[in-house]
Design a protein around this motif. Structure first.
Motif, short mmCIF file in Angstrom:
data_model
loop_
_atom_site.label_atom_id
_atom_site.label_comp_id
_atom_site.label_asym_id
_atom_site.label_seq_id
_atom_site.Cartn_x
_atom_site.Cartn_y
_atom_site.Cartn_z
N THR A 42 0.86 -1.19 0.00
CA THR A 42 0.00 0.00 0.00
C THR A 42 0.89 1.23 0.00
N SER A 43 1.10 1.77 -1.17
CA SER A 43 2.16 2.77 -1.28
C SER A 43 1.65 4.16 -1.62
N PHE A 44 0.34 4.33 -1.81
CA PHE A 44 -0.23 5.65 -2.05
C PHE A 44 0.44 6.39 -3.19
N GLY A 45 0.62 5.70 -4.31
CA GLY A 45 1.16 6.35 -5.49
C GLY A 45 2.67 6.47 -5.50
N VAL A 46 3.33 5.93 -4.49
CA VAL A 46 4.79 5.96 -4.46
C VAL A 46 5.29 4.74 -5.22
N ASP A 47 6.04 4.95 -6.30
CA ASP A 47 6.55 3.81 -7.06
C ASP A 47 7.84 3.28 -6.45
N VAL A 48 8.74 4.19 -6.17
CA VAL A 48 10.02 3.78 -5.59
C VAL A 48 10.45 4.81 -4.55
N SER A 49 11.40 4.40 -3.72
CA SER A 49 12.00 5.36 -2.80
C SER A 49 13.49 5.41 -3.05
N ILE A 50 14.08 6.55 -2.74
CA ILE A 50 15.53 6.72 -2.89
C ILE A 50 16.06 7.32 -1.60
N PRO A 51 17.37 7.23 -1.36
CA PRO A 51 17.87 7.87 -0.14
C PRO A 51 17.63 9.37 -0.21
N ASN A 52 17.47 9.96 0.95
CA ASN A 52 17.38 11.42 1.01
C ASN A 52 18.81 11.96 1.01
N PHE A 53 19.15 12.71 -0.03
CA PHE A 53 20.53 13.15 -0.19
C PHE A 53 20.83 14.49 0.50
N ASP A 54 19.85 15.00 1.28
CA ASP A 54 20.00 16.34 1.86
C ASP A 54 21.28 16.50 2.68
N PHE A 55 21.63 15.46 3.43
CA PHE A 55 22.76 15.64 4.33
C PHE A 55 24.08 15.81 3.56
N LEU A 56 24.08 15.39 2.29
CA LEU A 56 25.30 15.54 1.48
C LEU A 56 25.56 17.01 1.12
N GLU A 57 24.52 17.85 1.22
CA GLU A 57 24.68 19.28 0.90
C GLU A 57 25.89 19.88 1.61
N GLU A 58 26.03 19.49 2.87
CA GLU A 58 27.12 19.97 3.71
C GLU A 58 28.49 19.68 3.07
N TYR A 59 28.54 18.63 2.27
CA TYR A 59 29.82 18.19 1.67
C TYR A 59 29.86 18.44 0.17
N ARG A 60 28.97 19.31 -0.30
CA ARG A 60 28.83 19.56 -1.74
C ARG A 60 30.17 19.71 -2.45
N GLU A 61 31.07 20.49 -1.87
CA GLU A 61 32.36 20.77 -2.52
C GLU A 61 33.31 19.58 -2.43
N ASN A 62 33.00 18.63 -1.55
CA ASN A 62 33.96 17.55 -1.29
C ASN A 62 33.74 16.30 -2.12
N ILE A 63 32.53 16.17 -2.70
CA ILE A 63 32.19 14.93 -3.40
C ILE A 63 32.92 14.89 -4.74
N THR A 64 33.71 13.84 -4.96
CA THR A 64 34.52 13.80 -6.18
C THR A 64 34.00 12.80 -7.21
N ALA A 65 33.25 11.79 -6.78
CA ALA A 65 32.80 10.79 -7.76
C ALA A 65 31.75 9.88 -7.16
N VAL A 66 31.00 9.23 -8.06
CA VAL A 66 30.11 8.13 -7.67
C VAL A 66 30.68 6.87 -8.30
N ILE A 67 30.77 5.81 -7.53
CA ILE A 67 31.28 4.55 -8.06
C ILE A 67 30.19 3.49 -7.92
N LEU A 68 29.89 2.82 -9.03
CA LEU A 68 28.82 1.82 -9.01
C LEU A 68 29.43 0.42 -9.02
N THR A 69 28.97 -0.43 -8.11
CA THR A 69 29.49 -1.81 -8.08
C THR A 69 28.87 -2.65 -9.19
#
Ligand SMILES: [Zn+2]
Length: 552
Positions: A42-69
């Motif tokens: 029972t998801s009320f129109g929600v198809d998927v969920s993703i992590p909330n990325f808000d906390f990464l804002e603090e590190y905006r300048e520090n993020i250098t890459a995303v690596i996918l396994t």
């Protein structure tokens, strides 16, 4: 604090799916995987969920890459949403890149993102981090573990894996590289726990071939195989066995067609000329000459298999004499929808073969003896179970403690948002970040606000009341309020609700201040609160109440 490494999971710990992790050293941060999760029934129109990325804002300048396994949705599905917020380069294998490209294209991001394709044993340097990509076996192809060199020591992140010495496609898991790191010294092993409750070894992808051969030999009519579109080894097996039994293969379902196309184009699938046929072609063919390879093993109502079972798929339905093979595991939470679909298939008169009855599915994840092989190869100082519900993480810990001789303090159970700090000697959770999830409506790739989901849940549980309130300049009611209630208990005419509401609104207007009376939004809220109090007291319900003010 400086000179320490921080590991912060944003998802995937204590839950199925949504795998994502930040690794930080001083002012540099890399993100490992960006997966999506799947909401409850029972998801009320929600198809998927993703992590909330808000906390990464603090590190905006520090993020250098995303690596996918690897390219499973629970490791890659949130990538477009992450990259929309933080446009950083992505590193992954060729096949993962193929899937990522298709996803980024859907979001119109393809031209804006730097996608680097790497090979097994490639090493890259990202600031203080050096990363080697180590080949592992899984249900998908071209999957990696990551060996991450950091100033405090080497971290190995297994991704999803099993120890398969005889995969259908590609090379076996590269245990030699894991052993090399083991000899050099590994600080921490972050290790897949999905199958940590399962004793023994996970069978090779090849283990399902005999059962498929038997099924093809027995079936007199059409064969319909439902599998995960991402299980590339399995798709190859179906193609091979079809060829062996002189059947043509018709691929149905959007994600199945997409993945077969990508895997074929990049050379992962070996498809003999003339083996694939279109749905139209099959109409001219005899039943015993066709295999349908379809989506919908989880009973999803919009996927091909369900549609074929309920006569809703254009051009083909399941009929008496068909053999339906469900070559996938049941993802927890999908039991009822799958059971309902199986019912429909039986009603059509078809034979159905499930995982319980024949070896037509093997897991892609490490069972306990696979975990033993990995842990003994890497010989880390610390073991950190990841990827799985808490029960699985806990059993992973128990296995490593009881069977591999690790001390309690060297096995670290973490949760989403925990900041695990490592300094080379010690490992401890020192802090916890506020990490939630974001809901997505896939039809427009839009975020659904938490309030919206709450309101939908409220509507579903308690209904709604709309009312039109007509007042004059001095705030007096000009006529009885017009009230429409939908799905609200005890608010019908027989309960005298209209009269009660009339009384409450009149009294609310009488007691309203001059300022409130002159402002529509204040007045609406005032009336809403008064009605809400009354309804809650009388019925216990909390319907959505929407007053509309008309001034004459
Ligand atoms: Zn996976």
């Amino acid at each position: 604090m400086s000179n320490v490494l921080e590991i912060i999971p944003l998802g995937g710990i204590g839950e199925f799916g949504m795998n994502c992790m930040a690794v930080r050293y001083e002012d540099e941060m890399i993100i490992l995987d960006a997966g999506m999760g799947f909401p409850e029934e029972t998801s009320f129109g929600v198809d998927v969920s993703i992590p909330n990325f808000d906390f990464l804002e603090e590190y905006r300048e520090n993020i250098t890459a995303v690596i996918l396994t690897h390219g499973h949705e629970d490791h890659l599905g949130a990538l477009p949403y992450l990259l929309k917020k933080f446009n950083v380069p992505v590193y992954c294998s060729h096949f993962t890149a193929g899937l990522a490209e298709s996803k980024l294209d859907e979001h119109d991001l393809l031209d804006d993102i730097l996608l680097h394709r790497v090979e097994p044993r490639d090493q890259i340097q990202l600031g203080v981090f050096s990363i080697e990509f180590i080949r592992v076996s899984h249900s998908l192809v071209d999957c990696f573990s990551l060996a991450i060199g950091t100033p405090v020591g080497t971290i190995i992140h297994t991704g999803d894996y099993k120890v398969d010495e005889t995969p259908v496609i590609g090379e076996p898991i590269d245990l030699r590289s894991f052993r090399r790191y083991g000899q050099e010294g590994v600080l921490a092993l972050l290790s897949d726990s999905t199958n940590a409750t399962v004793p023994g070894r996970t069978p090779s992808e090849r283990a399902v071939i005999p059962a498929f051969e038997e099924i093809f030999a027995e079936a007199g009519g059409r064969i319909i195989v439902a599998a995960f579109a991402s299980s590339i080894h399995r798709l190859q097996i179906v193609l091979d066995v079809a060829q062996q039994f002189n059947r043509k293969v018709c691929v149905l379902g959007r994600s199945m067609q997409k993945n077969v196309e990508i895997a074929d184009r990049l050379g992962y699938l070996d498809i003999p000329d003339g083996l694939l046929v279109s749905l139209n072609d099959t109409k001219q063919m005899r039943d015993q000459d066709v295999v349908y390879l379809v989506t919908g093993s989880q009973g999803e109502s919009r996927a091909a298999l369900s549609q074929m079972a309920t006569q809703m798929y254009k051009g083909v339905t399941i009929e008496e004499g068909d053999t339906v093979v469900l070559s996938a595991r049941i993802i927890p939470g999908n039991e009822r929808t799958i059971s309902r679909m199986i019912g429909f298939i039986y009603k059509r008169g078809a034979n159905i073969i499930e995982e319980k009855r024949r070896l037509i599915h093997v897991s892609g994840h490490a069972s306990q003896e696979d975990i033993r092989i990995m842990t003994e190869a890497v010989r880390p100082k610390f073991v950190v179970p990841i990827h799985g519900e808490y029960r699985m993480l806990f059993r992973h810990k128990e296995f490593v403690k009881n069977h591999l001789g690790y001390a309690e303090e060297n096995i670290i159970l973490i949760e989403n948002g925990d900041v695990l700090e490592l300094d080379g000697e010690r490992a401890a959770v020192v802090n916890k970040k506020e990490i939630g999830r974001t809901f997505i409506d896939e039809s427009g790739f839009e975020e659904i606000k938490r309030d919206t989901v709450r309101e939908r849940r409220q509507l579903a549980n308690d209904g709604m009341i709309a009312m039109v309130i007509t007042i004059n300049d001095t705030g007096e009611l000009q006529s009885p309020p017009e009230i429409v209630a939908r799905g609200v208990k005890s608010c019908g005419p027989e309960n005298g609700f209209a009269e009660a509401a009339h009384r409450i609104i009149t009294s609310a207007l009488t007691w309203a201040s001059r300022d409130t009376l002159s402002d529509d939004s204040l007045l609406k809220e005032h009336i809403r609160v008064e009605l809400k109090r009354y309804i809650q007291k009388r019925t216990g319900g909390r319907p959505v109440i929407t007053p509309v003010i008309i001034r004459v």
